[in-house]
Design a protein around this motif. Sequence first.
Motif, PDB file in Angstrom:
ATOM      1  N   THR A 319       0.843  -1.208   0.000  1.00 22.21           N
ATOM      2  CA  THR A 319       0.000   0.000   0.000  1.00 22.21           C
ATOM      3  C   THR A 319       0.877   1.257   0.000  1.00 22.21           C
ATOM      4  OG1 THR A 319      -1.624  -1.227   1.267  1.00 22.21           O
ATOM      5  CG2 THR A 319      -1.873   1.159   1.271  1.00 22.21           C
ATOM      6  N   ILE A 320       1.896   1.238   0.881  1.00 19.42           N
ATOM      7  CA  ILE A 320       2.812   2.389   0.958  1.00 19.42           C
ATOM      8  C   ILE A 320       3.472   2.619  -0.404  1.00 19.42           C
ATOM      9  CG2 ILE A 320       5.041   3.124   1.942  1.00 19.42           C
ATOM     10  CD1 ILE A 320       4.219   1.648   4.549  1.00 19.42           C
ATOM     11  N   SER A 321       3.921   1.529  -1.032  1.00 23.07           N
ATOM     12  CA  SER A 321       4.670   1.647  -2.289  1.00 23.07           C
ATOM     13  C   SER A 321       3.805   2.219  -3.400  1.00 23.07           C
ATOM     14  CB  SER A 321       5.171   0.280  -2.750  1.00 23.07           C
ATOM     15  OG  SER A 321       5.908  -0.318  -1.747  1.00 23.07           O
ATOM     16  N   ARG A 322       2.587   1.724  -3.500  1.00 23.84           N
ATOM     17  CA  ARG A 322       1.706   2.199  -4.585  1.00 23.84           C
ATOM     18  C   ARG A 322       1.396   3.674  -4.399  1.00 23.84           C
ATOM     19  NH1 ARG A 322      -0.513  -1.244  -8.459  1.00 23.84           N
ATOM     20  NH2 ARG A 322      -1.320   0.611  -9.455  1.00 23.84           N
ATOM     21  N   LEU A 323       1.089   4.014  -3.142  1.00 23.05           N
ATOM     22  CA  LEU A 323       0.753   5.407  -2.854  1.00 23.05           C
ATOM     23  C   LEU A 323       1.943   6.319  -3.211  1.00 23.05           C
ATOM     24  CD1 LEU A 323      -0.943   6.395   0.472  1.00 23.05           C
ATOM     25  CD2 LEU A 323       0.895   7.748  -0.470  1.00 23.05           C
ATOM     26  N   LEU A 324       3.124   5.929  -2.755  1.00 24.71           N
ATOM     27  CA  LEU A 324       4.337   6.710  -3.021  1.00 24.71           C
ATOM     28  C   LEU A 324       4.588   6.828  -4.523  1.00 24.71           C
ATOM     29  CD1 LEU A 324       7.226   7.850  -2.465  1.00 24.71           C
ATOM     30  CD2 LEU A 324       7.966   5.538  -1.921  1.00 24.71           C
ATOM     31  N   ALA A 325       4.488   5.703  -5.230  1.00 25.41           N
ATOM     32  CA  ALA A 325       4.818   5.711  -6.659  1.00 25.41           C
ATOM     33  C   ALA A 325       3.785   6.526  -7.447  1.00 25.41           C
ATOM     34  CB  ALA A 325       4.897   4.280  -7.175  1.00 25.41           C
ATOM     35  N   GLU A 326       2.498   6.350  -7.129  1.00 25.68           N
ATOM     36  CA  GLU A 326       1.465   7.096  -7.870  1.00 25.68           C
ATOM     37  C   GLU A 326       1.602   8.598  -7.633  1.00 25.68           C
ATOM     38  OE1 GLU A 326      -2.025   3.710  -7.997  1.00 25.68           O
ATOM     39  OE2 GLU A 326      -2.510   5.657  -7.138  1.00 25.68           O
ATOM     40  N   GLU A 327       1.827   8.942  -6.383  1.00 27.63           N
ATOM     41  CA  GLU A 327       1.952  10.364  -6.035  1.00 27.63           C
ATOM     42  C   GLU A 327       3.204  10.957  -6.705  1.00 27.63           C
ATOM     43  OE1 GLU A 327      -0.616  11.379  -4.291  1.00 27.63           O
ATOM     44  OE2 GLU A 327       0.052  13.464  -4.153  1.00 27.63           O
ATOM     45  N   ALA A 328       4.289  10.192  -6.722  1.00 32.86           N
ATOM     46  CA  ALA A 328       5.550  10.674  -7.328  1.00 32.86           C
ATOM     47  C   ALA A 328       5.345  10.971  -8.808  1.00 32.86           C
ATOM     48  CB  ALA A 328       6.643   9.619  -7.147  1.00 32.86           C
ATOM     49  N   VAL A 329       4.687  10.045  -9.511  1.00 37.29           N
ATOM     50  CA  VAL A 329       4.492  10.208 -10.954  1.00 37.29           C
ATOM     51  C   VAL A 329       3.493  11.342 -11.214  1.00 37.29           C
ATOM     52  CG1 VAL A 329       3.631   9.069 -13.044  1.00 37.29           C
ATOM     53  CG2 VAL A 329       5.070   7.792 -11.437  1.00 37.29           C
ATOM     54  N   ASP A 330       2.373  11.348 -10.499  1.00 34.12           N
ATOM     55  CA  ASP A 330       1.329  12.354 -10.739  1.00 34.12           C
ATOM     56  C   ASP A 330       1.837  13.773 -10.472  1.00 34.12           C
ATOM     57  OD1 ASP A 330      -0.543  10.551 -11.548  1.00 34.12           O
ATOM     58  OD2 ASP A 330      -1.540  10.370  -9.612  1.00 34.12           O
ATOM     59  N   GLN A 331       2.527  13.951  -9.338  1.00 30.36           N
ATOM     60  CA  GLN A 331       3.016  15.301  -8.997  1.00 30.36           C
ATOM     61  C   GLN A 331       3.960  15.820 -10.069  1.00 30.36           C
ATOM     62  OE1 GLN A 331       2.396  17.432  -6.593  1.00 30.36           O
ATOM     63  NE2 GLN A 331       1.012  16.173  -5.378  1.00 30.36           N
ATOM     64  N   LEU A 332       4.840  14.954 -10.535  1.00 25.34           N
ATOM     65  CA  LEU A 332       5.835  15.384 -11.517  1.00 25.34           C
ATOM     66  C   LEU A 332       5.167  15.755 -12.841  1.00 25.34           C
ATOM     67  CD1 LEU A 332       8.966  15.595 -12.054  1.00 25.34           C
ATOM     68  CD2 LEU A 332       8.733  13.380 -13.170  1.00 25.34           C
ATOM     69  N   LEU A 333       4.255  14.895 -13.305  1.00 25.67           N
ATOM     70  CA  LEU A 333       3.631  15.146 -14.604  1.00 25.67           C
ATOM     71  C   LEU A 333       2.651  16.319 -14.547  1.00 25.67           C
ATOM     72  CD1 LEU A 333       3.167  11.494 -15.919  1.00 25.67           C
ATOM     73  CD2 LEU A 333       5.068  13.074 -16.298  1.00 25.67           C
ATOM     74  N   ASP A 334       2.052  16.550 -13.370  1.00 26.06           N
ATOM     75  CA  ASP A 334       1.191  17.737 -13.223  1.00 26.06           C
ATOM     76  C   ASP A 334       2.041  19.005 -13.293  1.00 26.06           C
ATOM     77  OD1 ASP A 334      -1.059  16.286 -12.975  1.00 26.06           O
ATOM     78  OD2 ASP A 334      -1.342  16.594 -10.809  1.00 26.06           O
ATOM     79  N   ALA A 335       3.209  18.972 -12.622  1.00 27.77           N
ATOM     80  CA  ALA A 335       4.037  20.185 -12.553  1.00 27.77           C
ATOM     81  C   ALA A 335       4.751  20.447 -13.880  1.00 27.77           C
ATOM     82  CB  ALA A 335       5.061  20.043 -11.419  1.00 27.77           C
ATOM     83  N   LEU A 336       5.203  19.367 -14.537  1.00 29.10           N
ATOM     84  CA  LEU A 336       5.983  19.518 -15.782  1.00 29.10           C
ATOM     85  C   LEU A 336       5.375  18.623 -16.862  1.00 29.10           C
ATOM     86  CD1 LEU A 336       9.533  19.299 -14.108  1.00 29.10           C
ATOM     87  CD2 LEU A 336       8.354  21.382 -14.820  1.00 29.10           C
ATOM     88  N   PRO A 337       4.210  19.023 -17.416  1.00 25.37           N
ATOM     89  CA  PRO A 337       3.500  18.118 -18.333  1.00 25.37           C
ATOM     90  C   PRO A 337       4.238  17.894 -19.656  1.00 25.37           C
ATOM     91  CG  PRO A 337       2.352  20.228 -18.121  1.00 25.37           C
ATOM     92  CD  PRO A 337       3.468  20.261 -17.143  1.00 25.37           C
ATOM     93  N   ASP A 338       5.181  18.797 -20.002  1.00 24.05           N
ATOM     94  CA  ASP A 338       5.834  18.653 -21.307  1.00 24.05           C
ATOM     95  C   ASP A 338       7.224  18.030 -21.207  1.00 24.05           C
ATOM     96  OD1 ASP A 338       3.649  19.708 -22.709  1.00 24.05           O
ATOM     97  OD2 ASP A 338       4.223  21.722 -22.026  1.00 24.05           O
ATOM     98  N   LEU A 339       7.387  17.156 -20.242  1.00 28.63           N
ATOM     99  CA  LEU A 339       8.668  16.450 -20.075  1.00 28.63           C
ATOM    100  C   LEU A 339       8.977  15.595 -21.295  1.00 28.63           C
ATOM    101  CD1 LEU A 339       8.555  14.715 -16.563  1.00 28.63           C
ATOM    102  CD2 LEU A 339      10.214  16.397 -17.327  1.00 28.63           C
ATOM    103  N   THR A 340      10.234  15.621 -21.740  1.00 33.10           N
ATOM    104  CA  THR A 340      10.656  14.654 -22.775  1.00 33.10           C
ATOM    105  C   THR A 340      12.005  14.083 -22.359  1.00 33.10           C
ATOM    106  OG1 THR A 340      11.682  16.455 -24.011  1.00 33.10           O
ATOM    107  CG2 THR A 340       9.515  15.711 -24.774  1.00 33.10           C
ATOM    108  N   THR A 341      12.311  12.919 -22.867  1.00 29.84           N
ATOM    109  CA  THR A 341      13.599  12.323 -22.504  1.00 29.84           C
ATOM    110  C   THR A 341      14.734  13.073 -23.198  1.00 29.84           C
ATOM    111  OG1 THR A 341      13.307  10.774 -24.309  1.00 29.84           O
ATOM    112  CG2 THR A 341      12.757   9.977 -22.118  1.00 29.84           C
ATOM    113  N   ALA A 342      15.903  13.092 -22.559  1.00 27.11           N
ATOM    114  CA  ALA A 342      17.078  13.754 -23.141  1.00 27.11           C
ATOM    115  C   ALA A 342      18.139  12.706 -23.440  1.00 27.11           C
ATOM    116  CB  ALA A 342      17.588  14.821 -22.181  1.00 27.11           C
ATOM    117  N   PHE A 343      17.697  11.541 -23.882  1.00 21.70           N
ATOM    118  CA  PHE A 343      18.649  10.492 -24.265  1.00 21.70           C
ATOM    119  C   PHE A 343      17.967   9.616 -25.309  1.00 21.70           C
ATOM    120  CE2 PHE A 343      16.557   6.960 -22.156  1.00 21.70           C
ATOM    121  CZ  PHE A 343      15.790   7.615 -21.205  1.00 21.70           C
TER     122      PHE A 343
END
Length: 375
Positions: A319-343
């Motif tokens: 439960t802890i892991s899913r919550l942490l992982a979902e929140e980590a991904v959602d927060q990042l993509l909400d803040a920086l929606p136009d992320l692209t890889t640099a490799f």
Amino acid sequence: MRRRFGTLVPIDLAPGVPATLVVDDRTARRILDDPSRFPSDPRVWQQKAPAGLPIVPMMQWRPNPLRTHGPDHDRYRAVTVDALAGVDPNSLRTTVSRIAMDLINEFCSDGAADLLDRYVVPLVFRTMDNILGCPPELGDLLRLALTEMTAGAADDGSEPRIQQLLAELIACRRAEPGDDVTSRLIRHPANLSDEELVHQLLGLYWTGIEPPRNLIANTLLLILTDPRFTSNHTGFAPPAGAALDEVLASDPPLANHTISYPPCPVVVDDVLLPADQPVLIGAAACHSDPARSSTPVPHEDRNLAWGRGPHACPAQARTISRLLAEEAVDQLLDALPDLTTAFDPDRTIWRPGPFHRALIALPVRFPPAPGMPLG
Ligand code: HEM
């Protein structure tokens, strides 16, 4: 390997460390469900293990659930599960979101970052520090020492340093108990000794850092490189949870795990497995087992990413892991929606090692953004 050897593959975990890798889903489940013939107790093996090998600290006996069997395992697991059960998911979500926003604010105006170094690793460490009640300065020192240990510099002195730092964490929480896992471990009626407490914490840092770090990084990699996750036919990107599930199923964060040591020679699938030699479950290999798709698997048992049997990852930790992982991904993509890889995605660099499926770096670009106001 499957074509050449069948269900059980003879491997070397390191030079001079022979082992067997299970690459067949049904055989893996049979072994995981049979702890008396396949106990996770490395004590006899480790007497003969070559000295100074980087993987030995990761495999050696420790008084914690991961490296014990039978009543000892039951006792340590019960204490750990009780201590994890006190983690409140709602306040954890708030904590993860605050840490994530702090970290994003540190690099969002730069236009480029290595997400692993600037975001994923510090996010997972700070979250575990918070769950375990570890003060930030002590957490920073632990992060350095644990990174050295998992990087595999044998005999580098990181183990005594980690034990010393964990002893300091125990002393801190003894002096000032709080609403955290360390304080709950200390006051548990099982009455663990200081040495046992140190090893519960070391086990929690090991299991609580490496797999979530890889789950988050590998999920971000999937989302950033697979057009199915950029947008689907409805025009909306699928939720982070779908990408997490796909990574757990196709690219598990711990590719090989649950090391057992049969105390007597044992025949499995017509192969004689020698006594006291490590047997590893190749979760990634089992997931790609062609026979698997024809066998119906219950929903909660879909994959071996979380392990199975007595050593399976506790429900509270999942439960802890899913919550942490979902929140980590959602927060990042909400803040920086136009992320692209640099490799070049075809040249992704993976960290070598027998157990994990881990990126070395995750460089990205994005339009520079102003920092977010923190409440
Ligand atoms: C993506 C996240 C995670 C994954 C994929 C994962 C997977 C696993 C796997 C495969 C095992 C069995 C390992 C073995 O026997 O070698 C395990 C055990 C364990 N995990 Fe997790 N884990 C995750 C996160 C966590 C977290 C965040 C915690 C703690 C907060 C945790 C606590 C534990 C513990 C205590 C065990 C040992 C259980 C036992 O031996 O009885 N795990 N995990």
